[in-house]
Motif scaffolding. Structure first.
Motif, mmCIF file in Angstrom:
data_model
loop_
_atom_site.group_PDB
_atom_site.id
_atom_site.type_symbol
_atom_site.label_atom_id
_atom_site.label_comp_id
_atom_site.label_asym_id
_atom_site.label_seq_id
_atom_site.Cartn_x
_atom_site.Cartn_y
_atom_site.Cartn_z
ATOM 1 N N UNK A 162 57.932 114.266 117.619
ATOM 2 C CA UNK A 162 56.840 115.236 117.579
ATOM 3 C C UNK A 162 55.584 114.663 118.224
ATOM 4 N N UNK A 163 55.357 113.370 118.036
ATOM 5 C CA UNK A 163 54.200 112.725 118.644
ATOM 6 C C UNK A 163 54.337 112.703 120.167
ATOM 7 N N UNK A 164 55.567 112.497 120.650
ATOM 8 C CA UNK A 164 55.812 112.536 122.096
ATOM 9 C C UNK A 164 55.521 113.928 122.649
ATOM 10 N N UNK A 165 56.008 114.947 121.944
ATOM 11 C CA UNK A 165 55.781 116.330 122.376
ATOM 12 C C UNK A 165 54.288 116.646 122.348
ATOM 13 N N UNK A 166 53.603 116.216 121.290
ATOM 14 C CA UNK A 166 52.163 116.457 121.164
ATOM 15 C C UNK A 166 51.396 115.825 122.323
ATOM 16 N N UNK A 167 51.775 114.609 122.691
ATOM 17 C CA UNK A 167 51.096 113.912 123.785
ATOM 18 C C UNK A 167 51.269 114.653 125.105
ATOM 19 N N UNK A 168 52.493 115.074 125.395
ATOM 20 C CA UNK A 168 52.758 115.798 126.639
ATOM 21 C C UNK A 168 52.098 117.174 126.616
ATOM 22 N N UNK A 169 52.182 117.842 125.481
ATOM 23 C CA UNK A 169 51.572 119.162 125.316
ATOM 24 C C UNK A 169 50.064 119.074 125.538
ATOM 25 N N UNK A 171 48.536 117.035 127.323
ATOM 26 C CA UNK A 171 48.258 116.749 128.731
ATOM 27 C C UNK A 171 48.701 117.888 129.643
ATOM 28 N N UNK A 172 48.830 119.087 129.067
ATOM 29 C CA UNK A 172 49.075 120.336 129.810
ATOM 30 C C UNK A 172 50.468 120.438 130.418
ATOM 31 N N UNK A 173 51.442 119.690 129.870
ATOM 32 C CA UNK A 173 52.823 119.868 130.311
ATOM 33 C C UNK A 173 53.343 121.206 129.783
ATOM 34 N N UNK A 174 54.114 121.919 130.599
ATOM 35 C CA UNK A 174 54.722 123.168 130.155
ATOM 36 C C UNK A 174 55.962 122.859 129.319
ATOM 37 N N UNK A 175 56.504 123.883 128.672
ATOM 38 C CA UNK A 175 57.729 123.691 127.891
ATOM 39 C C UNK A 175 58.860 123.161 128.767
ATOM 40 N N UNK A 176 58.972 123.697 129.985
ATOM 41 C CA UNK A 176 60.026 123.241 130.900
ATOM 42 C C UNK A 176 59.851 121.766 131.252
ATOM 43 N N UNK A 177 58.609 121.369 131.523
ATOM 44 C CA UNK A 177 58.337 119.980 131.901
ATOM 45 C C UNK A 177 58.601 119.022 130.736
ATOM 46 N N UNK A 178 58.219 119.437 129.522
ATOM 47 C CA UNK A 178 58.485 118.603 128.342
ATOM 48 C C UNK A 178 59.987 118.468 128.127
ATOM 49 N N UNK A 179 60.692 119.589 128.298
ATOM 50 C CA UNK A 179 62.144 119.596 128.134
ATOM 51 C C UNK A 179 62.813 118.613 129.085
ATOM 52 N N UNK A 180 62.393 118.640 130.351
ATOM 53 C CA UNK A 180 62.991 117.760 131.353
ATOM 54 C C UNK A 180 62.629 116.293 131.112
ATOM 55 N N UNK A 181 61.400 116.047 130.709
ATOM 56 C CA UNK A 181 60.942 114.667 130.533
ATOM 57 C C UNK A 181 61.586 114.000 129.316
ATOM 58 N N UNK A 182 61.802 114.780 128.248
ATOM 59 C CA UNK A 182 62.349 114.214 127.015
ATOM 60 C C UNK A 182 63.854 114.468 126.868
ATOM 61 N N UNK A 183 64.439 115.180 127.852
ATOM 62 C CA UNK A 183 65.878 115.471 127.840
ATOM 63 C C UNK A 183 66.286 116.252 126.586
ATOM 64 N N UNK A 184 65.486 117.265 126.265
ATOM 65 C CA UNK A 184 65.804 118.151 125.146
ATOM 66 C C UNK A 184 65.703 119.590 125.635
ATOM 67 N N UNK A 185 66.264 120.518 124.875
ATOM 68 C CA UNK A 185 66.243 121.916 125.291
ATOM 69 C C UNK A 185 64.859 122.527 125.084
ATOM 70 N N UNK A 186 64.600 123.623 125.789
ATOM 71 C CA UNK A 186 63.325 124.326 125.641
ATOM 72 C C UNK A 186 63.178 124.854 124.216
ATOM 73 N N UNK A 187 64.284 125.308 123.639
ATOM 74 C CA UNK A 187 64.247 125.794 122.254
ATOM 75 C C UNK A 187 63.825 124.676 121.295
ATOM 76 N N UNK A 188 64.309 123.450 121.562
ATOM 77 C CA UNK A 188 63.928 122.307 120.730
ATOM 78 C C UNK A 188 62.449 121.980 120.906
#
Length: 220
Positions: A162-169, A171-188
């Motif tokens: 969650x902290x990783x997602x918060x950091x990327x979020x 920094x204005x990363x989109x859901x798609x970009x977070x998904x690709x960077x963390x290798x998780x689904x958009x739903x996750x």
């Protein structure tokens, strides 16, 4: 959850048709309402059935602000997403105060539009990158002078993911970009965002960015 029912009102017919064609191609979204005027919008029987209304006024004047207020009272379940090429801090604050739940500016693309629709449907406000930066400008200035200490208790409630997602979020990363960077689904990604908002008792994406800045999760 069934299809997201969307209405689109734009005084620019070409833009109206373009948005509707984009949304019509998605199985998860149904366009129920298309109008080129405020009068036509208010008279449409489909207005009661839409979840999200995309409003693209020619000018964000008192007439549009009154419409947003009226919609908030008469159709409180309809979430209004403003799409405007001309936005300033005063106008944005007025639309939010009137009851708009989202705002897309000139830097937005079709991915931002879709993310805004899904975010609003999940019960959260949505602002494009430039709007978020504009809303946070004064806050950041005040914050630098006050130098508040981090709220460690809230941070400790977050998992490492969650902290990783918060950091990327933040920094204005989109859901798609977070998904690709963390290798998780958009739903996750969306699930993590919802958990973060709940754990930190935040209501909007702007609140989230404020929290991230205040606690040195992202740099400014």
């Amino acid at each position: 959850m069934g299809k997201i029912r969307v209405g689109v009102c734009s005084e620019h017919k070409l833009l109206l048709e373009g948005i509707c064609r984009l949304l019509d191609d998605l199985e998860s979204i149904q366009v129920l309402l298309k109008e080129t005027s405020v009068d036509g919008l208010l008279k449409s029987p489909a207005l009661d059935q839409v979840h999200i209304l995309i409003l693209n006024p020619d000018v964000l004047d008192a007439r549009i602000l009154n419409l947003i207020v009226q919609m908030s009272v008469v159709h409180p379940k309809v979430m209004i997403l403003i799409l405007s090429m001309a936005a300033n801090e005063a106008t944005i604050h007025k639309t939010i105060k009137a009851g708009a739940k989202g705002f897309l500016a000139r830097d937005s693309d079709q991915d931002d539009l879709l993310e805004a629709i899904f975010t609003l449907r999940n019960g959260h406000d949505y602002y494009s990158k430039s709007i978020t930066q504009l809303l946070l400008k004064k806050y950041i200035t005040d914050l630098k002078s006050d130098s508040p200490s981090p709220e460690q208790k809230e941070l400790h409630s977050l998992s490492s993911r969650e902290l990783e997602v918060l950091t990327l979020w933040g920094n204005s990363y989109t859901n798609n970009e977070i998904s690709e960077k963390l290798f998780i689904s958009i739903r996750t990604v969306e699930s993590h965002k919802n958990h973060i908002m709940q754990k930190l008792n935040l209501k909007t994406a702007v609140d989230m960015v404020k929290f991230a800045i205040k606690n040195s999760i992202i740099e400014i």
